[in-house]
Design a protein around this motif. Structure first.
Motif, PDB file in Angstrom:
ATOM      1  N   ASP A  20       0.818  -1.210   0.000  1.00 22.72           N
ATOM      2  CA  ASP A  20       0.000   0.000   0.000  1.00 22.72           C
ATOM      3  C   ASP A  20       0.853   1.261   0.000  1.00 22.72           C
ATOM      4  N   ALA A  21       2.110   1.110   0.361  1.00 19.66           N
ATOM      5  CA  ALA A  21       3.045   2.240   0.350  1.00 19.66           C
ATOM      6  C   ALA A  21       4.456   1.716   0.133  1.00 19.66           C
ATOM      7  N   ILE A  22       5.231   2.477  -0.600  1.00 18.89           N
ATOM      8  CA  ILE A  22       6.646   2.174  -0.804  1.00 18.89           C
ATOM      9  C   ILE A  22       7.410   3.468  -0.580  1.00 18.89           C
ATOM     10  N   VAL A  23       8.423   3.383   0.275  1.00 18.71           N
ATOM     11  CA  VAL A  23       9.285   4.527   0.564  1.00 18.71           C
ATOM     12  C   VAL A  23      10.717   4.148   0.191  1.00 18.71           C
ATOM     13  N   VAL A  24      11.340   4.957  -0.640  1.00 17.81           N
ATOM     14  CA  VAL A  24      12.716   4.714  -1.071  1.00 17.81           C
ATOM     15  C   VAL A  24      13.526   5.968  -0.765  1.00 17.81           C
ATOM     16  N   THR A  25      14.649   5.783  -0.095  1.00 19.97           N
ATOM     17  CA  THR A  25      15.544   6.908   0.175  1.00 19.97           C
ATOM     18  C   THR A  25      16.976   6.526  -0.171  1.00 19.97           C
ATOM     19  N   ASN A  26      17.647   7.440  -0.836  1.00 20.58           N
ATOM     20  CA  ASN A  26      19.073   7.306  -1.152  1.00 20.58           C
ATOM     21  C   ASN A  26      19.408   5.983  -1.846  1.00 20.58           C
ATOM     22  N   TYR A  27      18.571   5.592  -2.797  1.00 19.34           N
ATOM     23  CA  TYR A  27      18.789   4.330  -3.505  1.00 19.34           C
ATOM     24  C   TYR A  27      18.279   4.473  -4.935  1.00 19.34           C
ATOM     25  N   LEU A  28      19.065   3.947  -5.887  1.00 21.52           N
ATOM     26  CA  LEU A  28      18.648   3.947  -7.286  1.00 21.52           C
ATOM     27  C   LEU A  28      19.272   2.750  -7.990  1.00 21.52           C
ATOM     28  N   PHE A  29      18.400   1.893  -8.521  1.00 22.89           N
ATOM     29  CA  PHE A  29      18.833   0.788  -9.376  1.00 22.89           C
ATOM     30  C   PHE A  29      17.839   0.737 -10.525  1.00 22.89           C
ATOM     31  N   ARG A  30      18.144   1.465 -11.579  1.00 21.27           N
ATOM     32  CA  ARG A  30      17.219   1.635 -12.700  1.00 21.27           C
ATOM     33  C   ARG A  30      16.687   0.339 -13.297  1.00 21.27           C
ATOM     34  N   PRO A  31      17.517  -0.725 -13.442  1.00 15.34           N
ATOM     35  CA  PRO A  31      16.998  -1.927 -14.098  1.00 15.34           C
ATOM     36  C   PRO A  31      15.778  -2.548 -13.412  1.00 15.34           C
ATOM     37  N   ARG A  32      15.572  -2.271 -12.142  1.00 13.84           N
ATOM     38  CA  ARG A  32      14.437  -2.889 -11.443  1.00 13.84           C
ATOM     39  C   ARG A  32      13.433  -1.875 -10.904  1.00 13.84           C
ATOM     40  N   GLU A  56      27.583  15.269  -7.437  1.00 11.78           N
ATOM     41  CA  GLU A  56      29.007  14.959  -7.436  1.00 11.78           C
ATOM     42  C   GLU A  56      29.846  16.135  -6.927  1.00 11.78           C
ATOM     43  N   ARG A  57      29.308  17.360  -6.960  1.00 12.27           N
ATOM     44  CA  ARG A  57      30.015  18.524  -6.420  1.00 12.27           C
ATOM     45  C   ARG A  57      30.179  18.440  -4.909  1.00 12.27           C
ATOM     46  N   PHE A  58      29.304  17.686  -4.257  1.00 11.07           N
ATOM     47  CA  PHE A  58      29.285  17.638  -2.796  1.00 11.07           C
ATOM     48  C   PHE A  58      29.779  16.319  -2.222  1.00 11.07           C
ATOM     49  N   GLY A  59      30.160  15.395  -3.063  1.00  9.80           N
ATOM     50  CA  GLY A  59      30.653  14.111  -2.573  1.00  9.80           C
ATOM     51  C   GLY A  59      29.887  12.957  -3.179  1.00  9.80           C
ATOM     52  N   ARG A  60      29.731  11.907  -2.385  1.00 17.00           N
ATOM     53  CA  ARG A  60      29.113  10.678  -2.866  1.00 17.00           C
ATOM     54  C   ARG A  60      27.603  10.728  -2.738  1.00 17.00           C
ATOM     55  N   PRO A  61      26.898  10.042  -3.613  1.00 15.64           N
ATOM     56  CA  PRO A  61      27.432   9.395  -4.806  1.00 15.64           C
ATOM     57  C   PRO A  61      27.751  10.415  -5.888  1.00 15.64           C
ATOM     58  N   GLY A  62      28.742  10.075  -6.674  1.00 11.68           N
ATOM     59  CA  GLY A  62      29.139  10.912  -7.786  1.00 11.68           C
ATOM     60  C   GLY A  62      29.084  10.192  -9.120  1.00 11.68           C
ATOM     61  N   ASN A  63      28.891   8.882  -9.055  1.00 10.61           N
ATOM     62  CA  ASN A  63      28.805   8.058 -10.262  1.00 10.61           C
ATOM     63  C   ASN A  63      27.453   8.299 -10.934  1.00 10.61           C
ATOM     64  N   PRO A  64      27.423   8.686 -12.220  1.00  8.81           N
ATOM     65  CA  PRO A  64      26.159   8.934 -12.913  1.00  8.81           C
ATOM     66  C   PRO A  64      25.173   7.758 -12.869  1.00  8.81           C
ATOM     67  N   GLU A  65      25.688   6.551 -12.696  1.00  8.11           N
ATOM     68  CA  GLU A  65      24.824   5.380 -12.602  1.00  8.11           C
ATOM     69  C   GLU A  65      23.884   5.466 -11.391  1.00  8.11           C
ATOM     70  N   PHE A  66      24.296   6.223 -10.387  1.00  8.63           N
ATOM     71  CA  PHE A  66      23.518   6.328  -9.157  1.00  8.63           C
ATOM     72  C   PHE A  66      22.907   7.708  -8.961  1.00  8.63           C
ATOM     73  N   LEU A  67      22.885   8.508 -10.021  1.00  9.50           N
ATOM     74  CA  LEU A  67      22.334   9.862  -9.951  1.00  9.50           C
ATOM     75  C   LEU A  67      21.209  10.010 -10.971  1.00  9.50           C
ATOM     76  N   LEU A  68      20.055  10.445 -10.509  1.00 11.10           N
ATOM     77  CA  LEU A  68      18.939  10.715 -11.414  1.00 11.10           C
ATOM     78  C   LEU A  68      19.261  11.897 -12.316  1.00 11.10           C
ATOM     79  N   GLN A  69      18.701  11.892 -13.486  1.00  8.15           N
ATOM     80  CA  GLN A  69      18.774  13.040 -14.384  1.00  8.15           C
ATOM     81  C   GLN A  69      17.611  13.974 -14.055  1.00  8.15           C
ATOM     82  N   PRO A  70      17.694  15.248 -14.412  1.00  3.21           N
ATOM     83  CA  PRO A  70      16.595  16.169 -14.119  1.00  3.21           C
ATOM     84  C   PRO A  70      15.256  15.620 -14.624  1.00  3.21           C
TER      85      PRO A  70
END
Length: 115
Positions: A20-32, A56-70
């Protein structure tokens, strides 16, 4: 009930589960991400917040794989979702970072607050 599951490897552990609810924080795995959204019941609430490009200007994560696009979270939510709130940009707390946030209802009769 507490469970431990690997969300990135092997079989999807929640194939038959509905929430009934899903909460996600500080996590991104696009394939799933689509599989995760499929687990939400009609009328269910999604709250999702994680880092986005620019962090990436402020530290981790800085890898584009783990950063959403606008606007990426909005793009990932299809017509089945009603957007209740959306924010993206730089925040100061809990630490300086660049994030994207969305609160959405799957199906249901929620009214969008976006123009």
């Amino acid at each position: 009930r507490v469970t431990q599951a690997d969300l990135e490897n092997g079989e999807w552990p929640y194939a038959d589960a509905r929430f009934d609810a899903i909460v996600v924080t500080n996590y991104l795995f696009r394939p799933r991400l689509g599989l995760l959204l499929d687990c939400l019941t009609a009328g269910g609430i999604l709250i999702y917040e994680t880092f986005m490009a620019g962090n990436e200007r402020f530290g981790r994560p800085g890898n584009p794989e783990f950063l959403l696009q606008p606007g990426e979270l909005l793009e990932r939510l299809d017509a089945d979702f009603t957007i209740v709130a959306f924010e993206q940009g730089e925040v100061a707390t809990p630490r300086r970072s660049v994030v994207q946030r969305v609160c959405a209802v799957k199906g249901g009769d929620a009214v969008s607050v976006l123009p």
